[in-house]
Design an enzyme around this catalytic site. Structure first.
Site, PDB file in Angstrom:
ATOM      1  N   ASP A  88      23.325  -7.550   3.171  1.00 37.52           N
ATOM      2  CA  ASP A  88      22.685  -6.598   4.088  1.00 37.52           C
ATOM      3  C   ASP A  88      23.597  -5.395   4.293  1.00 37.52           C
ATOM      4  O   ASP A  88      23.177  -4.246   4.173  1.00 37.52           O
ATOM      5  CB  ASP A  88      22.399  -7.288   5.432  1.00 37.52           C
ATOM      6  N   LYS A  98      34.111 -14.116   1.425  1.00 39.86           N
ATOM      7  CA  LYS A  98      35.271 -13.996   2.313  1.00 39.86           C
ATOM      8  C   LYS A  98      35.973 -15.342   2.292  1.00 39.86           C
ATOM      9  O   LYS A  98      36.130 -16.025   3.308  1.00 39.86           O
ATOM     10  CB  LYS A  98      34.780 -13.602   3.726  1.00 39.86           C
ATOM     11  N   ASP A 103      23.429  -1.244   2.377  1.00 39.07           N
ATOM     12  CA  ASP A 103      23.343   0.051   3.078  1.00 39.07           C
ATOM     13  C   ASP A 103      24.460   0.977   2.585  1.00 39.07           C
ATOM     14  O   ASP A 103      24.251   2.181   2.410  1.00 39.07           O
ATOM     15  CB  ASP A 103      23.496  -0.132   4.605  1.00 39.07           C
ATOM     16  N   TYR A 140      21.892 -15.700   8.926  1.00 38.26           N
ATOM     17  CA  TYR A 140      20.577 -15.250   9.388  1.00 38.26           C
ATOM     18  C   TYR A 140      19.710 -16.420   9.841  1.00 38.26           C
ATOM     19  O   TYR A 140      18.812 -16.249  10.649  1.00 38.26           O
ATOM     20  CB  TYR A 140      19.834 -14.510   8.265  1.00 38.26           C
ATOM     21  N   ASP A 167      35.754  -7.354   2.231  1.00 36.76           N
ATOM     22  CA  ASP A 167      36.389  -6.149   2.794  1.00 36.76           C
ATOM     23  C   ASP A 167      36.878  -5.241   1.665  1.00 36.76           C
ATOM     24  O   ASP A 167      36.700  -4.012   1.702  1.00 36.76           O
ATOM     25  CB  ASP A 167      37.516  -6.499   3.787  1.00 36.76           C
TER      26      ASP A 167
HETATM   27  C1  IPM Z   1      17.064  -5.281   5.600  1.00 36.41           C
HETATM   28  C2  IPM Z   1      16.932  -5.165   7.095  1.00 36.41           C
HETATM   29  C3  IPM Z   1      16.580  -6.531   7.659  1.00 36.41           C
HETATM   30  C4  IPM Z   1      17.712  -7.460   7.329  1.00 36.41           C
HETATM   31  C5  IPM Z   1      16.255  -6.552   9.159  1.00 36.41           C
HETATM   32  C6  IPM Z   1      15.152  -5.578   9.516  1.00 36.41           C
HETATM   33  C7  IPM Z   1      15.914  -7.936   9.639  1.00 36.41           C
HETATM   34  O1  IPM Z   1      18.083  -4.648   7.664  1.00 36.41           O
HETATM   35  O2  IPM Z   1      16.079  -5.646   4.940  1.00 36.41           O
HETATM   36  O3  IPM Z   1      18.149  -4.998   5.078  1.00 36.41           O
HETATM   37  O4  IPM Z   1      18.726  -7.490   8.049  1.00 36.41           O
HETATM   38  O5  IPM Z   1      17.593  -8.176   6.334  1.00 36.41           O
HETATM   39 MN    MN Z   2      19.588  -4.017   6.192  1.00 30.10          MN
END
Ligand code: IPM
Ligand code: MN
Length: 358
Positions: A247, A191, A251, A142, A223
C-alpha cells in the site's frame, strides 16, 4: 463477444472516473464489435447512505457473477466518524476478501511525456521507471485481529499482522510467473530484521524461488526500498511485498511516475474474475469539478480487457490511445506542472476518439 461488467462507481471522484472508463469501453465496443453489459452497484459511503452497510450483499453477489468488476473509489469526510466496520473503506476490504482477490498488481510506469512532471531528477527519470508491484491483498495487518483493551498504561488499541505459509506461497507464485514474462528479476520487500511474519515471508519466497531457477531474487528491507525508489528506481523490475508495505510503496512509486492519477491496478484470485481500479482514492476536494485525471481508471479498464476478458488487442488500443493523448500535449491538472490543463471529460473525449480512429 458479450461480457458482464459490474461497475462500482463509489464516492468522491469515483463516479466521474467510472463515467470516463465507460465511455472508453463503449468506444471499444464500437471499434471492435463487442457487447459489454455494464451494471452499476453501490459500495462505500453511498452504499452506507442508501442501504446502511458499505458492501451490500447484492453488490458482492453481482460482482462474483460477472466477468469483471471496475471500481472508482470509496470514502470521504462525510463518513470519517463512523466505526471501523461501517467505514466506506471496509466495503472495499470486504469486497477484496469476499471475491478472494489475494493478488494486487500495480504497474508504475513513467511515460516519457511525463518526465518533466516527475519529482525525480531528470537524469534519474530518463533512466526510466517500469515497475510491477505485486502486493498481497487479503492478509497481513489489514485483516488480523484488532481492537481495544486495557494495557499497562491504560486503554490501548492493537492490530496484528498474520501471514500463513500458504498465503505467502500463492502470492509469491503469482510474482514468479509474472517475472518470467518480464525481466526475470524479483525484489521481495520485507522487514525481516524486526518482524516474524517477514522472516516467514523471506523463507517462503526463497523456497518458491527454487521452482524458478531462471528468476533472480533479491531481498530488500522496506525502509531501504522506500529510499531506493527515489534514489535509483530503474534498479527495480518487480517488487513483491505484503499488504501494508505494498500500500505504502505503491503510492511512492505512483508519485515518481508523475501523478497518482496515472496508476491502475488489478486484483486477482484463483479464477478469472478480477477487480480493476485506479490506485488513487476518492479525492473529495476535487469531486464533481471535472478536474480528476481519468487515465488511471482508463488504464485499469485496459487491464480488465487483457486479463479478465482476454481482449489483448483491444487493451493495447486503449493503452496506445492514452499515450497518443499525452503525446498530443493534453494534460489534466495533476500532470500539467501548473501550465494549461484540460478537464476530465476533454481528456476522455480525446482518448475515445483515438480508439475509434485506431
Ligand atoms: C488502496 C487504498 C486502500 C488500501 C484503502 C482505501 C482501504 O489505499 O487501494 O491502496 O489501503 O488498500
Ligand atoms: Mn493505498
Amino acid at each position: 463477444m458479450n461480457f458482464n461488467v459490474t461497475l462500482l462507481p463509489g464516492d468522491g471522484v469515483g463516479p466521474e472516473v467510472i463515467d470516463s472508463a465507460v465511455a472508453v469501453l463503449h468506444a471499444v465496443e464500437r471499434r471492435f464489435g463487442h457487447d459489454f453489459h455494464m451494471h452499476p452497484m453501490p459500495i462505500g459511503g453511498n452504499a452506507i447512505d442508501v442501504t446502511g452497510v458499505p458492501l451490500p450483499p447484492e453488490t458482492l453477489t453481482a460482482c462474483n457473477k460477472s466477468d469483471a468488476v471496475l471500481l472508482g473509489a470509496v470514502g470521504g469526510p462525510k463518513w470519517n466518524d463512523l466505526k471501523a466496520h461501517m467505514r466506506p473503506e471496509k466495503g472495499l476490504l470486504s469486497l477484496r476478501a469476499g471475491m478472494k482477490l489475494f493478488a494486487n498488481l500495480r504497474p508504475a510506469v513513467l511515460y516519457d511525456e511525463l518526465i518533466p512532471t516527475s519529482p525525480l531528477r531528470p537524469d534519474l527519470a530518463k533512466k526510466g521507471v517500469d515497475i510491477m508491484i505485486v502486493r498481497e491483498l487479503t492478509g497481513g495487518i489489514y485483516f488480523g485481529d484488532r481492537g481495544y483493551r486495557d494495557g499497562a498504561l491504560g486503554q490501548e488499541a492493537y492490530d496484528t499482522e498474520v501471514y500463513s505459509i500458504n498465503e505467502v506461497e500463492r502470492i509469491a507464485k503469482i510474482a514468479f510467473e509474472l517475472a518470467m514474462t518480464r525481466k526475470k528479476r524479483i525484489t521481495s520487500v520485507d522487514k525481516s530484521n524486526v518482524l516474524e511474519t517477514s522472516r516467514l515471508w523471506r523463507a517462503t519466497v526463497d523456497r518458491v524461488a527454487k521452482g524458478y531457477p531462471e528468476v533472480k531474487v533479491e531481498h530488500m528491507l522496506v525502509d531501504n526500498c522506500a529510499m531506493q525508489l527515489v534514489k535509483n528506481p530503474s534498479q527495480f523490475d518487480l517488487i513483491l511485498t505484503s499488504n501494508m508495505f505494498g500500500d505504502i510503496l505503491s503510492d511512492e512509486a505512483a508519485a515518481i511516475t508523475g501523478s497518482i492519477g496515472m496508476l491502475p491496478s488489478s486484483s486477482l484470485g484463483a479464477g478469472n474474475i478480477g477487480l480493476y481500479e485506479p490506485i488513487h482514492g476518492s479525492a473529495p476536494d476535487i469531486a464533481g469539478k471535472d478536474e480528476v485525471n481519468p487515465i488511471a481508471t482508463i488504464l485499469a479498464a485496459a487491464m480488465m480487457l487483457s486479463t479478465s476478458l482476454k481482449l489483448v488487442k483491444e487493451a493495447t488500443a486503449v493503452d496506445y490511445a492514452v499515450k497518443k493523448a499525452l503525446a498530443k500535449g493534453l494534460r489534466t491538472k495533476d500532470i500539467a506542472n501548473g501550465k494549461k490543463h484540460v478537464t476530465c471529460s476533454r481528456m476522455t473525449e480525446e482518448i475515445v476518439i483515438n480508439i475509434l480512429n485506431s
